[in-house]
Design an enzyme around this catalytic site. Structure first.
Site, PDB file in Angstrom:
ATOM      1  CG  LEU A  98      -2.309   0.626   1.062  1.00 27.88           C
ATOM      2  CD1 LEU A  98      -2.935   0.352  -0.301  1.00 27.88           C
ATOM      3  CD2 LEU A  98      -3.259   0.162   2.135  1.00 27.88           C
ATOM      4  CG  HIS A  99       4.704   1.774  -0.155  1.00 31.58           C
ATOM      5  ND1 HIS A  99       5.799   1.004  -0.023  1.00 31.58           N
ATOM      6  CD2 HIS A  99       4.525   2.439   0.962  1.00 31.58           C
ATOM      7  CE1 HIS A  99       6.240   1.162   1.126  1.00 31.58           C
ATOM      8  NE2 HIS A  99       5.504   2.008   1.745  1.00 31.58           N
ATOM      9  CB  ALA A 100       4.503   3.913  -4.859  1.00 31.88           C
TER      10      ALA A 100
END
Lengths: 571, 87
Positions: free
Chosen positions: B14-16
C-alpha cells in the site's frame, strides 16, 4: 565581470531574478480568537492547493506524467483530512499561531518517514517538507520565486537549482541561468541544454554581488558573466547575439540532412536520451539514431524493480519510433552518483570506484537477466543494439555475454521470439578498457566512448569537486591519446566507434574527433543541428592536420589551438 | 457498518502508485472508511495515515466502512486490492 563554466550555449542579456530558498523565521504567538486563526489556516491550505494544482496542470501538459506525479503527491498531502484535523485541534488546544503548529505537526510525520529505511518514504519526507514550507509561506504572505509562472523575461541567478526547482520551469520567460555551484554535468546544466537556454555554472560568489533587477550579460559558450555592463559592452554583445541567431537559423537547415563532410566522409549524429520524453526531441532535431539510451529512469522513478514486461514495452516503443534507425540501449548503469534505494546498496567511500553499473549487474544476476530478456524481446521490433557500461576487464565482458546467452536460452524455453543477431557493444570509460581495446574489439560489434567518466578516471579527478575542476579537461593530451588509440584499435578489427560523452558535441573537439576517425557522435538532442552544420562544412582530408596536437604536451595549448582564434575578450 | 479483510498481493503493497489509487477510490464514497493493520486504524482517504501503516506485500488489512454507500465502498476497495492494483 565574472568567470564561470559555460554549461549551455548562447548569449543573452537581461534582468536578474535572484532565486532564493527563502529562510523565514517563525515565532510562537498566543492566539485569542482561535476560530479566526483556523480560517487563516484554511485560506493558506486553499492557496497552496491552487498553486500546486496549477503547477501540476502545467507540468502535465508541458513536461509529462512522470514529472507531474510529484505534485499529485503534494496535493494528496494537502487533501489529507486527518492531517488538517490534527492541526486544527492543536491550534484549539494550545492556542498558538498556525505557522508553529503546521511546522510541528509536519515535522512529526517527516521524522516518522525518515526513520523508515526506504527511498519512497525519504522522498515523501521531502514532499512533506516542501508542502509545509509552502503552507507557511502562504500563511506569512511570502511570495516565493516561482520559476514556472513568470511575468517578464529574466535571467535566474541561484546558488544551485534542484530538479523540483526546475520542474515546470517557464522556458518562455527564463532567458538563461547562472548558478554558483555545479559543473557541466549538474542538473541545472542538463536542464538548460534540454530547454535550449544559455547557462553558466560555477560562478562563485555572484549572489553577494547581484540583486533583483540588475542587468547582466551572460555567455553560455565562454562562461563569462558581465554585471551591469557599459553601453559599449551591450552593443558588442547585441552584435554577437545577432550573429549567433543567424548561425542558428543556418544550423536549423541541417536538421533533416545526413551528416557527411564536404569530401564525402559519412558519420552519424545520434541522440543521448534518458526518458521517453526525450525521444520526440531527438526525432525533431534530426537524430540519425539513439547513441545512448540510459535505462536508469526505469529503476529510479519507482519503489520496486521494473518487470520484464514493463521494460519490454518501453524498449519496444523506442525501437518502433526510431523506425529501424539504430537504438543503442545501455544496460543498467547505477551506483556512483545514481543510487537505487530499494536495492539497499551499502554506502561507499568511493562510489565512483565502487559497486556500480556492470559490476552490480554481474552480481545481481536476476536483475540483469530480466533486463536482457526485455531487450532481446524488443530487438524484434527495430534496430536495437545492447551496450554494457563500465567494463574494465575481459572477464566481465565474457560474463556479460554469457548471461546474454543465458537470457536467450530462457526465451527459447518460453518460446518467445527475439533477434538472435542483436549487436553487442561496450562503453569504454575506464582506462584499462581503453588500453585493452585491441582485445575487446575482437569480442564486440562496436565501442562507445564515455568521455565524462573516461576523463575522470584518466586524470583522477572527481567530477563534482570544484576545487580541482580545472584539471578535468577533455583537452588533456593523455585523454586525447587514449581516444585516438581506442578508435585505431577498433578500426583494425573492422568495428565502428561512437562517443556518447559531452566531448562528442564540443564544437572545438569535433574536427579533431572527426580526424581521428570517430564514426558516430551521440549528444543531447539540442546540439544535433549545430554539430551537423559543423561537420558538413569540414573536409575530412583537411582536418587530418589537427592530429599533430596529439604530440603536444599541454592541454591548454591544444584547447587554444582548436579554438582557432580567441573569441573577443570583453575587457 | 460493513467490513472485510483482504491480503495485499501486489509488489509495492500500500505504497506509491497503489496507495494513490486506493485513496482516490476511497474518496469516491461518502461513507467513513478506515483501514486497519496490526491494531492500528487509519482514515482510508488520507495519504499520511495509509503510508504510516507500512502495509507491505503479503500483509492482511481490514477495511471498515460506515455510511450510506458502505457496501459498495468495501466491495470496490476489496476488488482493487485483490486485483493487485492492476499492476
Amino acid at each position: 565581470m565574472f568567470n564561470g563554466i559555460g554549461a549551455s550555449p548562447g548569449i543573452t542579456l537581461g534582468r536578474v531574478k535572484v532565486f532564493k530558498q527563502d529562510l523565514y523565521q517563525i515565532e510562537k504567538r498566543p492566539i485569542i480568537d482561535c476560530d479566526q486563526e483556523i480560517i487563516r489556516l484554511i485560506r493558506a491550505f486553499d492557496k497552496s492547493k491552487e498553486q500546486i494544482q496549477a503547477l501540476y496542470d502545467k507540468v502535465l501538459q508541458e513536461v509529462g506524467k512522470d514529472e507531474a506525479s510529484i505534485f499529485e503527491a503534494h496535493l494528496m498531502i494537502l487533501e489529507d483530512e486527518t492531517l488538517m484535523t490534527e492541526i486544527k485541534e492543536k491550534i484549539l488546544i494550545e492556542e498558538i499561531n498556525s505557522e508553529v503548529v503546521v511546522e510541528c505537526v509536519f515535522e512529526k510525520y517527516i521524522e516518522q518517514f525518515k526513520q523508515i529505511e526506504n527511498d519512497y518514504f525519504k522522498e515523501r519526507a521531502l514532499d512533506l517538507k516542501d508542502v509545509a514550507n509552502r503552507i507557511i509561506e502562504n500563511l506569512l504572505g511570502i511570495i516565493k520565486t516561482d520559476l514556472s509562472n513568470l511575468k517578464e523575461e529574466v535571467i535566474i541567478v541561484a546558488k544551485d537549482l534542484t530538479p523540483s526547482d526546475t520542474v515546470g520551469l517557464d522556458g518562455e520567460h527564463v532567458k538563461g541561468f547562472v548558478t554558483e555551484s555545479g559543473g557541466k554535468t549538474s542538473h541545472s546544466a542538463i536542464i538548460a541544454r534540454t530547454l535550449e537556454i544559455p547557462a553558466v555554472v560555477g560562478v562563485k560568489y555572484i549572489l553577494k554581488e547581484v540583486k533583483d533587477g540588475d542587468f547582466i550579460i551572460m555567455d553560455g559558450d565562454t562562461g563569462k558573466v558581465v554585471l551591469n555592463p557599459e553601453p559599449e559592452q551591450i552593443v558588442l554583445y547585441e552584435n554577437r547575439k545577432e550573429q549567433k541567431l543567424l548561425a542558428k537559423k543556418v544550423h536549423e537547415t541541417y536538421r533533416d540532412q545526413s551528416t557527411i563532410t564536404k569530401d564525402n566522409r559519412k558519420v552519424d549524429i545520434a541522440a543521448n536520451i534518458g526518458t521517453l520524453n526525450d525521444l520526440d526531441q531527438a526525432i525533431e532535431n534530426g537524430a540519425e539514431g539513439i547513441g545512448l539510451f540510459r535505462t536508469e529512469f526505469l529503476y529510479l522513478d519507482q519503489s520496486y524493480l521494473p518487470t520484464e514486461e514493463e521494460q519490454f514495452q518501453v524498449y519496444k516503443q523506442v525501437a518502433i519510433k526510431m523506425n529501424n534507425q539504430p537504438v543503442i540501449i545501455r544496460t543498467l548503469d547505477i551506483g556512483g552518483d545514481k543510487e537505487i534505494p530499494y536495492l539497499n546498496m551499502p554506502k561507499e567511500m568511493n562510489p565512483f570506484l565502487g559497486y556500480r553499473a556492470i559490476r552490480l549487474c554481474l552480481n545481481q544476476v536476476d536483475i540483469f537477466l530480466t533486463q536482457l530478456k526485455a531487450l532481446l524481446r524488443a530487438s524484434c521490433h527495430g534496430n536495437i543494439k545492447i551496450m554494457f557500461p563500465m567494463i574494465s576487464s575481459m572477464e566481465e565482458l565474457k560474463q556479460a555475454k554469457g548471461l546474454l546467452d543465458q537470457a536467450k536460452k530462457l526465451l527459447d524455453i518460453e518460446k518467445v521470439p527475439y533477434n538472435d543477431d542483436v549487436e553487442i557493444g561496450m562503453m569504454i570509460e575506464v582506462p584499462s578498457a581503453a588500453l585493452l581495446s585491441d582485445q575487446f574489439a575482437k569480442e564486440v560489434d562496436f565501442f562507445s566512448i564515455g568521455t565524462n567518466d573516461l576523463i575522470q578516471y584518466t586524470v583522477a579527478v572527481d567530477r563534482g569537486n570544484e576545487n580541482i575542476s580545472y584539471l578535468y579537461s577533455e583537452y588533456n593530451p593523455g585523454v586525447l591519446r587514449l581516444i585516438h588509440m581506442i578508435i585505431k584499435n577498433a578500426h583494425c578489427e573492422g568495428i565502428w566507434v561512437g562517443m556518447c560523452g559531452e566531448a562528442a558535441s564540443n564544437e572545438k573537439l569535433i574536427p579533431l574527433l572527426l580526424a581521428m576517425g570517430l564514426d558516430e557522435f551521440s549528444m543531447s538532442s539540442s546540439m544535433i543541428p549545430r554539430s551537423r552544420y559543423l561537420i558538413n562544412n569540414l573536409y575530412y582530408e583537411e582536418v587530418q592536420r589537427l592530429l599533430k596536437v596529439l604530440n603536444w604536451s599541454e592541454g591548454s595549448k591544444i584547447e587554444k589551438y582548436l579554438c582557432g582564434r580567441e573569441l573577443d575578450d570583453i575587457k | 457498518m460493513t467490513s472485510s479483510s483482504v491480503k495485499l498481493i501486489n509488489e509495492a503493497g500500500l505504497h506509491a502508485r497503489p496507495a494513490n489509487l486506493f485513496i482516490r477510490l476511497a474518496k469516491e464514497f461518502k461513507s467513513q472508511i478506515t483501514v486497519e493493520k496490526d491494531g492500528v486504524k487509519v482514515d482510508a482517504k488520507g495519504i499520511l495515515g495509509i503510508l504510516t501503516l507500512g502495509a507491505a506485500c503479503g500483509c492482511t488489512i481490514t477495511l471498515e466502512a460506515d455510511g450510506q454507500d458502505e457496501k459498495e465502498a468495501i466491495e470496490a476497495l476489496q476488488e482493487l486490492v485483490e486485483s493487485g492494483f492492476n499492476e
